[in-house]
Design a protein around this motif. Structure first.
Motif, PDB file in Angstrom:
ATOM      1  N   TYR A  71      -8.178   9.056   1.835  1.00  0.00           N
ATOM      2  CA  TYR A  71      -7.174   8.606   0.871  1.00  0.00           C
ATOM      3  C   TYR A  71      -6.447   9.771   0.194  1.00  0.00           C
ATOM      4  O   TYR A  71      -5.240   9.714  -0.020  1.00  0.00           O
ATOM      5  N   GLU A  72      -7.170  10.815  -0.129  1.00  0.00           N
ATOM      6  CA  GLU A  72      -6.540  11.972  -0.788  1.00  0.00           C
ATOM      7  C   GLU A  72      -5.454  12.584   0.087  1.00  0.00           C
ATOM      8  O   GLU A  72      -4.411  13.009  -0.406  1.00  0.00           O
ATOM      9  N   PRO A 123     -11.521   5.262   3.084  1.00  0.00           N
ATOM     10  CA  PRO A 123     -11.231   5.802   1.752  1.00  0.00           C
ATOM     11  C   PRO A 123     -11.408   7.319   1.647  1.00  0.00           C
ATOM     12  O   PRO A 123     -10.783   7.953   0.804  1.00  0.00           O
ATOM     13  N   THR A 127       0.367   2.070  -5.021  1.00  0.00           N
ATOM     14  CA  THR A 127      -0.245   1.338  -6.132  1.00  0.00           C
ATOM     15  C   THR A 127      -1.494   0.561  -5.730  1.00  0.00           C
ATOM     16  O   THR A 127      -2.099  -0.079  -6.589  1.00  0.00           O
ATOM     17  N   GLU A 128      -1.868   0.603  -4.475  1.00  0.00           N
ATOM     18  CA  GLU A 128      -3.008  -0.155  -3.979  1.00  0.00           C
ATOM     19  C   GLU A 128      -4.141   0.784  -3.578  1.00  0.00           C
ATOM     20  O   GLU A 128      -3.912   1.930  -3.190  1.00  0.00           O
ATOM     21  N   GLU A 129      -5.347   0.262  -3.638  1.00  0.00           N
ATOM     22  CA  GLU A 129      -6.518   1.013  -3.189  1.00  0.00           C
ATOM     23  C   GLU A 129      -6.581   0.992  -1.657  1.00  0.00           C
ATOM     24  O   GLU A 129      -6.123   0.036  -1.038  1.00  0.00           O
ATOM     25  N   PRO A 130      -7.164   2.015  -1.062  1.00  0.00           N
ATOM     26  CA  PRO A 130      -7.265   2.039   0.406  1.00  0.00           C
ATOM     27  C   PRO A 130      -8.248   0.986   0.911  1.00  0.00           C
ATOM     28  O   PRO A 130      -9.242   0.687   0.246  1.00  0.00           O
ATOM     29  N   VAL A 131      -7.940   0.434   2.055  1.00  0.00           N
ATOM     30  CA  VAL A 131      -8.801  -0.559   2.679  1.00  0.00           C
ATOM     31  C   VAL A 131      -9.587   0.088   3.814  1.00  0.00           C
ATOM     32  O   VAL A 131     -10.721  -0.266   4.073  1.00  0.00           O
ATOM     33  N   PHE A 154       0.838  -1.209   0.000  1.00  0.00           N
ATOM     34  CA  PHE A 154       0.000   0.000   0.000  1.00  0.00           C
ATOM     35  C   PHE A 154       0.872   1.258   0.000  1.00  0.00           C
ATOM     36  O   PHE A 154       0.555   2.244  -0.673  1.00  0.00           O
ATOM     37  N   LYS A 160      -2.416  10.315  -0.043  1.00  0.00           N
ATOM     38  CA  LYS A 160      -1.693  10.373  -1.320  1.00  0.00           C
ATOM     39  C   LYS A 160      -0.483  11.311  -1.246  1.00  0.00           C
ATOM     40  O   LYS A 160       0.534  11.063  -1.878  1.00  0.00           O
TER      41      LYS A 160
END
Length: 132
Positions: free
Chosen positions: A102-103, A99, A92-96, A88, A106
């Motif tokens: 997430y920004e 979300p 390259t991975e989506e948040p678990v 993560f 980043k």
């Protein structure tokens, strides 16, 4: 005489319940530290990175949600789902978890993407070592 007996009983109960000076607690702490260092040999390095150049502790605390979820919450969910925190951190991975945040995370990928694989693994081990 009764006072002396009551006093001695009180001292005996106190000694039994506290483990005669807290040695039992010290032993439990030492055992936990040995288990963590065996299971997560990079956790000390990970803590140093987490609190240092990773700046992770600006948003993540051990057991309290700050900007991001707590370390314990992250570790619990990633362990349960067998997901790699280290992967993560490459961005390259989506948040678990959470979300919506997430920004904000980043921005930190600019830091964590530049970690070596071992550094990301160390951060993951530190976080897992803090989970229950």
């Amino acid at each position: 005489m009764k006072t002396k007996i009551i006093f001695l009983l009180f001292i005996l109960v106190l000694a039994v319940t506290t483990g005669c000076g807290g040695k039992k607690d010290d032993q439990n702490f030492d055992e936990k530290a040995k288990i963590n260092s065996a299971a997560y040999p990079l956790s000390d390095k990970g803590k140093e990175i987490f609190e240092g150049k990773g700046t992770c502790n600006n948003c993540h605390k051990l057991d309290v949600k700050l900007v991001g979820p707590s370390i314990k919450e992250i570790a619990k969910i990633y362990k349960k789902n067998k997901i790699s925190i280290a992967t993560f951190l490459t961005g390259t991975e989506e948040p678990v978890i959470d979300p919506a945040q997430y920004e904000v995370m980043k921005i930190n990928f600019e830091i964590t993407k530049n970690f070596t694989d071992e550094e990301r693994q160390a951060v993951e081990q530190y976080m897992f070592s803090q989970g229950k």
